[in-house]
Design a protein around this motif. Sequence first.
Motif, PDB file in Angstrom:
ATOM      1  N   LEU A 131       0.820  -1.205   0.000  1.00 19.32           N
ATOM      2  CA  LEU A 131       0.000   0.000   0.000  1.00 19.32           C
ATOM      3  C   LEU A 131       0.856   1.259   0.000  1.00 19.32           C
ATOM      4  CD1 LEU A 131      -2.855  -1.020   2.482  1.00 19.32           C
ATOM      5  CD2 LEU A 131      -3.005  -0.779  -0.010  1.00 19.32           C
ATOM      6  N   LEU A 132       2.124   1.114   0.403  1.00 16.36           N
ATOM      7  CA  LEU A 132       3.041   2.241   0.404  1.00 16.36           C
ATOM      8  C   LEU A 132       3.627   2.523  -0.980  1.00 16.36           C
ATOM      9  CD1 LEU A 132       5.123   1.564   3.644  1.00 16.36           C
ATOM     10  CD2 LEU A 132       3.531   3.453   3.278  1.00 16.36           C
ATOM     11  N   THR A 133       3.354   1.653  -1.943  1.00 21.22           N
ATOM     12  CA  THR A 133       3.999   1.760  -3.247  1.00 21.22           C
ATOM     13  C   THR A 133       3.788   3.124  -3.885  1.00 21.22           C
ATOM     14  OG1 THR A 133       3.827  -0.625  -3.644  1.00 21.22           O
ATOM     15  CG2 THR A 133       4.134   0.779  -5.560  1.00 21.22           C
ATOM     16  N   GLU A 134       2.572   3.631  -3.845  1.00 24.72           N
ATOM     17  CA  GLU A 134       2.299   4.921  -4.480  1.00 24.72           C
ATOM     18  C   GLU A 134       3.145   6.028  -3.854  1.00 24.72           C
ATOM     19  OE1 GLU A 134      -1.449   7.964  -5.401  1.00 24.72           O
ATOM     20  OE2 GLU A 134      -1.818   5.898  -4.744  1.00 24.72           O
ATOM     21  N   ARG A 135       3.262   6.008  -2.528  1.00 29.55           N
ATOM     22  CA  ARG A 135       4.075   7.038  -1.864  1.00 29.55           C
ATOM     23  C   ARG A 135       5.552   6.862  -2.205  1.00 29.55           C
ATOM     24  NH1 ARG A 135       5.483  11.731  -1.169  1.00 29.55           N
ATOM     25  NH2 ARG A 135       6.444  12.322   0.822  1.00 29.55           N
ATOM     26  N   VAL A 136       6.031   5.622  -2.271  1.00 28.08           N
ATOM     27  CA  VAL A 136       7.423   5.372  -2.648  1.00 28.08           C
ATOM     28  C   VAL A 136       7.671   5.872  -4.078  1.00 28.08           C
ATOM     29  CG1 VAL A 136       9.163   3.593  -3.077  1.00 28.08           C
ATOM     30  CG2 VAL A 136       7.693   3.433  -1.061  1.00 28.08           C
ATOM     31  N   GLU A 137       6.692   5.688  -4.972  1.00 24.96           N
ATOM     32  CA  GLU A 137       6.822   6.183  -6.343  1.00 24.96           C
ATOM     33  C   GLU A 137       6.927   7.706  -6.368  1.00 24.96           C
ATOM     34  OE1 GLU A 137       4.368   2.634  -8.697  1.00 24.96           O
ATOM     35  OE2 GLU A 137       3.354   4.493  -8.107  1.00 24.96           O
ATOM     36  N   GLU A 138       6.143   8.377  -5.517  1.00 28.00           N
ATOM     37  CA  GLU A 138       6.202   9.839  -5.452  1.00 28.00           C
ATOM     38  C   GLU A 138       7.571  10.307  -4.950  1.00 28.00           C
ATOM     39  OE1 GLU A 138       3.045  10.887  -2.858  1.00 28.00           O
ATOM     40  OE2 GLU A 138       1.454  10.555  -4.334  1.00 28.00           O
ATOM     41  N   ILE A 139       8.060   9.686  -3.889  1.00 26.42           N
ATOM     42  CA  ILE A 139       9.358  10.060  -3.325  1.00 26.42           C
ATOM     43  C   ILE A 139      10.463   9.800  -4.339  1.00 26.42           C
ATOM     44  CG2 ILE A 139      11.041   9.487  -1.530  1.00 26.42           C
ATOM     45  CD1 ILE A 139       8.650   8.890   0.310  1.00 26.42           C
ATOM     46  N   THR A 140      10.374   8.672  -5.037  1.00 27.76           N
ATOM     47  CA  THR A 140      11.368   8.335  -6.054  1.00 27.76           C
ATOM     48  C   THR A 140      11.383   9.380  -7.163  1.00 27.76           C
ATOM     49  OG1 THR A 140      11.178   5.963  -5.616  1.00 27.76           O
ATOM     50  CG2 THR A 140      12.056   6.606  -7.760  1.00 27.76           C
ATOM     51  N   ALA A 141      10.208   9.757  -7.659  1.00 27.36           N
ATOM     52  CA  ALA A 141      10.129  10.750  -8.734  1.00 27.36           C
ATOM     53  C   ALA A 141      10.700  12.089  -8.282  1.00 27.36           C
ATOM     54  CB  ALA A 141       8.678  10.914  -9.185  1.00 27.36           C
ATOM     55  N   GLU A 142      10.413  12.483  -7.046  1.00 24.04           N
ATOM     56  CA  GLU A 142      10.928  13.751  -6.524  1.00 24.04           C
ATOM     57  C   GLU A 142      12.458  13.749  -6.491  1.00 24.04           C
ATOM     58  OE1 GLU A 142       9.070  13.979  -2.736  1.00 24.04           O
ATOM     59  OE2 GLU A 142       7.064  14.400  -3.538  1.00 24.04           O
ATOM     60  N   HIS A 143      13.036  12.636  -6.067  1.00 27.42           N
ATOM     61  CA  HIS A 143      14.492  12.581  -5.963  1.00 27.42           C
ATOM     62  C   HIS A 143      15.160  12.406  -7.328  1.00 27.42           C
ATOM     63  CE1 HIS A 143      13.622  12.192  -1.672  1.00 27.42           C
ATOM     64  NE2 HIS A 143      14.865  12.611  -1.498  1.00 27.42           N
ATOM     65  N   ARG A 162      20.567   7.291  -0.543  1.00 25.27           N
ATOM     66  CA  ARG A 162      20.394   7.467   0.901  1.00 25.27           C
ATOM     67  C   ARG A 162      19.088   8.189   1.258  1.00 25.27           C
ATOM     68  NH1 ARG A 162      25.679   8.942   4.386  1.00 25.27           N
ATOM     69  NH2 ARG A 162      24.716   7.516   5.860  1.00 25.27           N
ATOM     70  N   PRO A 163      18.756   9.296   0.607  1.00 23.98           N
ATOM     71  CA  PRO A 163      17.556  10.020   1.049  1.00 23.98           C
ATOM     72  C   PRO A 163      16.250   9.284   0.801  1.00 23.98           C
ATOM     73  CG  PRO A 163      18.507  11.052  -0.901  1.00 23.98           C
ATOM     74  CD  PRO A 163      19.506  10.053  -0.419  1.00 23.98           C
ATOM     75  N   LEU A 164      16.186   8.467  -0.236  1.00 19.63           N
ATOM     76  CA  LEU A 164      14.910   7.807  -0.547  1.00 19.63           C
ATOM     77  C   LEU A 164      14.443   6.890   0.592  1.00 19.63           C
ATOM     78  CD1 LEU A 164      13.943   6.336  -4.003  1.00 19.63           C
ATOM     79  CD2 LEU A 164      13.317   5.178  -1.908  1.00 19.63           C
ATOM     80  N   PRO A 165      15.223   5.863   0.999  1.00 18.08           N
ATOM     81  CA  PRO A 165      14.752   5.023   2.109  1.00 18.08           C
ATOM     82  C   PRO A 165      14.693   5.766   3.430  1.00 18.08           C
ATOM     83  CG  PRO A 165      16.982   4.397   1.454  1.00 18.08           C
ATOM     84  CD  PRO A 165      16.485   5.360   0.425  1.00 18.08           C
ATOM     85  N   ALA A 166      15.531   6.800   3.602  1.00 14.79           N
ATOM     86  CA  ALA A 166      15.479   7.578   4.839  1.00 14.79           C
ATOM     87  C   ALA A 166      14.139   8.284   4.965  1.00 14.79           C
ATOM     88  CB  ALA A 166      16.626   8.591   4.876  1.00 14.79           C
ATOM     89  N   LEU A 167      13.679   8.881   3.889  1.00 19.15           N
ATOM     90  CA  LEU A 167      12.397   9.579   3.929  1.00 19.15           C
ATOM     91  C   LEU A 167      11.243   8.596   4.135  1.00 19.15           C
ATOM     92  CD1 LEU A 167      10.845  12.168   3.764  1.00 19.15           C
ATOM     93  CD2 LEU A 167      10.948  12.069   1.267  1.00 19.15           C
ATOM     94  N   VAL A 168      11.321   7.430   3.489  1.00 15.48           N
ATOM     95  CA  VAL A 168      10.261   6.432   3.632  1.00 15.48           C
ATOM     96  C   VAL A 168      10.176   5.948   5.080  1.00 15.48           C
ATOM     97  CG1 VAL A 168       9.521   4.108   2.986  1.00 15.48           C
ATOM     98  CG2 VAL A 168      10.354   5.671   1.230  1.00 15.48           C
TER      99      VAL A 168
END
Length: 415
Positions: A131-143, A162-168
């Motif tokens: 269910l977190l996939t959509e949010r992970v996709e958003e964070i990935t696109a931002e970075h 580093r920032p992607l999994p840290a933010l998640v």
Amino acid sequence: MQHEATPRPEPTEPIDPAEPVTLPTRRAAGCPFDPPAGLAELRERAPLTRMTYPDGHSGWLATGHAAVRAVLGDPRFSSRYELMHHPFPEGAPDGPLPPAPVGDMTGMDAPEHTRFRRLLMGRFTVRRMRLLTERVEEITAEHLDALERQGPGTDLVEAFARPLPALVICELLGVPYADRERFQRHADTVMTMDVAPEERYAAMTGLQEYMAELVAAQRAEPSDDLLGDLARDSDLTDEELVGIGGFLLAAGLDTTANMISHGTFALLAEPEQAEALRSDPDLAPQAVEELLRYLTVAPTSVRSALEDVEVEGRLIRAGESVTLSYEAANRDPARFPDPDVLDLRRKATGHLAFGHGIHQCLGAQLARVELTVALPALLRRFPTLRLAVPAEEVPLRTGMNIYGVHRLPVTWDTP
């Protein structure tokens, strides 16, 4: 760096598997993705070998897939730190290892481990992580947008991995991402093998002090996230909640970050594999499992026998430590044909990158989601992505508990 498929080699000389060895740690020059060469040689001689530890303890080294899995799945082997012997000469303490801090599930046995595991399992189910996939996709696109703005020559580790999994993990736990420099510094120190024991303990204390501030705020006004849920709905003491929070935060930072960066490094070294993943979105889950197997960035752990146990025909006596080489087990040709070949279409089920048994990584599904989203997205956004320095100049994390790269300068063609 492409490995050619070769038949399983035969031992060249008869060697008694009971003859003690030391843990191989030196990686061959020019082979940043392979385990230390000595591990394969030992595995071919015997999957379980007598090992001399830096403090003189006579224990064991498990390199075969079946042997490692057997130890991980047997409750007669303990994970308690104070019962085990340190396998690395770097950072070895003068005396016995201290017990695990409160909340550190890695260093617990049942029933304490069972209590914490049951409390957290429902919050890390496959369904909830997906269910977190959509949010992970958003964070990935931002970075990826930020990476593109920084331009060719950027360090992929600091800009993306580093920032992607840290933010998640911060969003999942309820930890302010703005505090990342504070807790990341402590986490890095804890994960460094050759740091002085007093420095490591100071970093652990610093991380606990930081979490104590968050727990106090959650007790006063619980938020709608994991720490808030635990503060509101569980019977955890403040000390236990601080420990669990620090454990989950540290675990969510380093391993996935190094899988993203080291996985990218491996894919750039194998252009055909990278293109397969770039062009076939459905390949991503299978490719992630193969990269986890092939790279095994968390290479080693230790267990200690609580009683006499027979494994692979060898009698391990009560009190003896067993060093488990996941990286050797995941390259065992008895389990994975042509194991030194990176093949994203391989069915890599059964790998031990997340461990096995009651201590199998709690965040495995979260890591899978992050990797399945991040790696293909990176390759699609930058179809000409390549190293900005020669491969031999990429600095490797050889002195860390989690293997990978310190930096990964990358470049790509711009319009």
